[in-house]
Motif scaffolding. Structure first.
Motif, mmCIF file in Angstrom:
data_model
loop_
_atom_site.group_PDB
_atom_site.id
_atom_site.type_symbol
_atom_site.label_atom_id
_atom_site.label_comp_id
_atom_site.label_asym_id
_atom_site.label_seq_id
_atom_site.Cartn_x
_atom_site.Cartn_y
_atom_site.Cartn_z
ATOM 1 N N SER A 1 0.875 -1.309 0.063
ATOM 2 C CA SER A 1 -0.009 0.152 -0.257
ATOM 3 C C SER A 1 0.857 1.311 -0.171
ATOM 4 N N ILE A 2 0.124 2.348 -0.357
ATOM 5 C CA ILE A 2 1.088 3.772 -0.212
ATOM 6 C C ILE A 2 1.510 3.938 1.305
ATOM 7 N N GLU A 3 0.582 3.638 1.977
ATOM 8 C CA GLU A 3 0.750 3.684 3.536
ATOM 9 C C GLU A 3 2.307 3.182 3.930
ATOM 10 N N CYS A 4 2.284 1.995 3.489
ATOM 11 C CA CYS A 4 3.809 1.300 3.973
ATOM 12 C C CYS A 4 4.646 1.693 3.030
ATOM 13 N N GLY A 5 4.597 2.484 2.021
ATOM 14 C CA GLY A 5 5.695 2.995 1.023
ATOM 15 C C GLY A 5 6.081 2.016 0.115
ATOM 16 N N ASP A 6 5.397 0.682 -0.149
ATOM 17 C CA ASP A 6 5.734 -0.099 -1.180
ATOM 18 C C ASP A 6 4.244 -0.824 -1.689
ATOM 19 N N ALA A 7 4.383 -0.984 -3.051
ATOM 20 C CA ALA A 7 3.362 -1.903 -3.570
ATOM 21 C C ALA A 7 3.854 -2.365 -4.716
ATOM 22 N N TYR B 1 5.408 0.480 -6.947
ATOM 23 C CA TYR B 1 5.589 1.792 -6.424
ATOM 24 C C TYR B 1 6.370 1.474 -5.166
ATOM 25 N N GLY B 2 7.539 2.380 -4.948
ATOM 26 C CA GLY B 2 8.431 2.083 -3.976
ATOM 27 C C GLY B 2 9.882 2.365 -4.255
#
Lengths: 194, 401
Positions: free
Chosen positions: A30-36, A57-58
């Motif tokens: 997720s975006i929240e955890c910084g990686d997807a 993403y990350g």
């Protein structure tokens, strides 16, 4: 910080993108955890992965791990791919810094998710289904608010959970959950009235 | 090749940076050529210990005190109020511990949530030792609530320590007002001015600050030298104990060459203070405007009205900061990022988090910090490169269609 192999996978990924009419899709993070990561696979009748692409993403390690997992599964059958572990990703990349090993775990997770999707097994039970991928908000988070806190407005849900506040793609799904809950509520009311 | 020739070759290549565009001047800065020139004789032939009595050393001592005058001149204070230290962190630790040791009955410290680790971590340590620490919140522009500060002061408060300007966002706190409040309440006030010195005018004759920290390598002097201003009527207890150096306030043989470099750097900073910082602001604004014009889903973080002229903290939606950093690095542009992935703890920037920046912007943040050596050409190259990189990373991102 990173070795040449990691940097090369990051700068020149050969499998970035999305496959149209894919046979299976996997998503994790997720975006929240910084990686997807997202992967889409084309699988033929012999269950061989003939084509695969990723979007990520990350950080550098997340993008390189995505490229690695695609390279590792191409040409393999689903059951062969199933045996791939995050350590295989790390080995393929000639190692990752300790703090970045979780990126290889994401690679293993996204593959697992795609295989479940191919076999039509629900990787997550229904209540753990992620509705808002940007903020990692699950179906149960939303349903609990509706049932326990009696929140019946999308805007209120947004305020309380941040659902749909980033890309907004999940708006329709949240409305669907809301209207199902409202329908249920009405049924109960009708029964009570009778 | 004889060693003296090798040294000559290094000096000849002084301006050679291998095409690197250095946009990380809040991390460190290039040593100004004038600074190096001033330092060289003391690295080479004038190596006397300033504490020795013969004339070979007297000359070194005089030169060092000349530096003290120059640093005092930049801050408009008296030269005997300047103590040379090894870095900004040492200055900060010295000020905090001195304030507590000279006020043993008071055990409360006020600070902010957005301080540099050189303040944050010593205070966490003191908290574990039983001191009470109040960390003031900031709003989404990174500014303090002055009323909250005033309300936090108690009879038990020994020290207020608040940075002058933030290293990540460049946001400038209202130190004149804050120090006035501290003075009126009779509480010692320290400011970590490592990022502010040389970038904004600081007049310690007018500013009721008791301690002020600065660092050499942020103003084009070498690394490994800093200074602490301690107002003359304030009691001081030394941090590093040993010899009589620095009037008994900081032991250890002085880092003479770097101190001489810091003096020259302070002199240049004073000369450049207004005009050069205005030029840097024009370049910074040009870069920001170019990026705002060419890249959608972007935001500039911080209090845009009260910000250092060299600093820009920018967030891009849908992409992650560390990958921007390495893509720019490949293009020879040096920047830093506040994303979780880039830090050694996997925690995102505590400054942006305190400002409650949304996670989609927080993890996609970069800091660009310019210097007086930044050129118009470099701004042009960066204005062309950054949009391409953001576009490329967004193509890879599953959140961006």
């Amino acid at each position: 910080m990173y070795n040449d192999k990691v940097m090369n996978c990051f700068f020149n990924p050969k499998h970035a993108g999305v496959i149209e009419n894919y046979s299976a899709r996997g998503f994790t993070g997720s975006i929240e955890c910084g990686d997807a990561m997202e992967i889409t696979l084309k699988i033929d009748e012999r269950e061989v992965i003939t084509n695969a692409k990723f979007r990520a993403y990350g950080c550098t390690a997340a993008i390189a791990s995505s490229e690695a997992i695609i390279t590792l599964i191409l040409g393999k059958t689903i059951s062969e791919a199933e045996n791939i572990r995050n350590s295989d990703i790390v080995n393929y990349l000639n190692g990752l810094p300790d703090l970045k090993l979780h990126c290889s775990v994401l690679g293993q997770d996204v593959l697992k998710d795609a295989i479940c999707n191919y076999r039509k097994i629900d990787n997550k039970s229904e209540e753990n289904e992620v509705i808002c991928k940007c903020n990692n908000i699950k179906r149960k988070n939303i349903e609990n608010l509706i049932i326990d806190k009696r929140i019946f407005s999308y805007r209120e849900l947004q305020k309380l959970t941040n659902v749909g506040t980033i890309c907004g793609k999940c708006e329709n799904r949240v409305y669907a959950i809301l209207s199902m809950a409202i329908e249920k509520e009405n049924e109960i009311l009708n029964l009570e009235n009778k | 090749m004889p060693i003296s020739h090798k040294i000559e070759t290094i000096i000849k290549n002084y301006e050679y940076r291998n095409g690197i565009i250095y946009f990380d001047n809040n991390a460190t800065t290039k040593i100004a050529p004038e600074v190096l020139y001033e330092m060289l004789p003391y690295l080479v032939s004038n190596y006397g210990n300033p504490s020795s009595l013969y004339k070979f050393s007297n000359e070194v001592l005089n030169k060092m005190n000349e530096s003290r005058e120059k640093v005092a001149d930049l801050l408009n204070c008296s030269s005997d109020e300047i103590i040379f230290t090894s870095c900004g962190s040492e200055s900060n630790n010295s000020a905090i511990l001195s304030a507590l040791q000279t006020n043993p009955n008071k055990r409360h410290i006020i600070t902010t949530e957005v301080e540099h680790p050189a303040i944050k971590n010593p205070l966490t340590h003191l908290k574990e030792k039983g001191y009470k620490v109040t960390s003031l919140n900031v709003d989404n522009k990174g500014q303090l609530d002055i009323q909250q500060l005033e309300d936090s002061i108690t009879d038990n408060t020994a020290l207020i320590s608040i940075m002058y300007a933030n290293n990540e966002t460049g946001v400038i706190f209202d130190i004149p007002k804050i120090s006035e409040i501290a003075r009126n309440k009779g509480v010692l006030f320290h400011t970590d001015a490592v990022q502010a010195v040389g970038k904004i005018p600081i007049d310690l004759q007018k500013l009721p600050v008791d301690f002020l920290s600065l660092s050499g390598h942020k103003i084009h002097a070498p690394k490994g030298v800093g200074a602490l201003f301690v107002r003359n009527n304030i009691k001081f207890s030394s941090f590093l104990k040993g010899g009589h150096q620095e009037n008994g306030r900081r032991a250890g043989t002085e880092n003479v060459t770097s101190i001489i470099g810091l003096g020259k750097a302070a002199e240049l900073s004073k000369k450049n203070l207004v005009t050069v910082n205005n030029q840097i602001k024009i370049l910074r604004d040009e870069l920001e405007n170019n990026l705002l014009d060419t890249i959608p889903d972007i935001q500039i973080n911080g209090d845009l009205e009260n910000r250092l002229s060299n600093t820009s903290n920018i967030s891009f939606k849908y992409v992650e900061g560390e990958s921007i950093l390495f893509m720019l690095d490949k293009n020879n542009i040096c920047i830093s990022t506040g994303s979780a992935c880039s830090s050694h703890s996997l925690e995102p920037s505590h400054v942006l988090k305190a400002m409650k920046i949304q996670s989609i912007f927080l993890n996609g943040s970069i800091r660009i910090s310019l210097s007086r050596y930044t050129t118009k050409d470099e701004i042009k190259i960066a204005s062309e490169t950054i949009p391409k990189i953001i576009y490329r990373l967004r193509q890879l991102s599953p959140f961006c269609s």
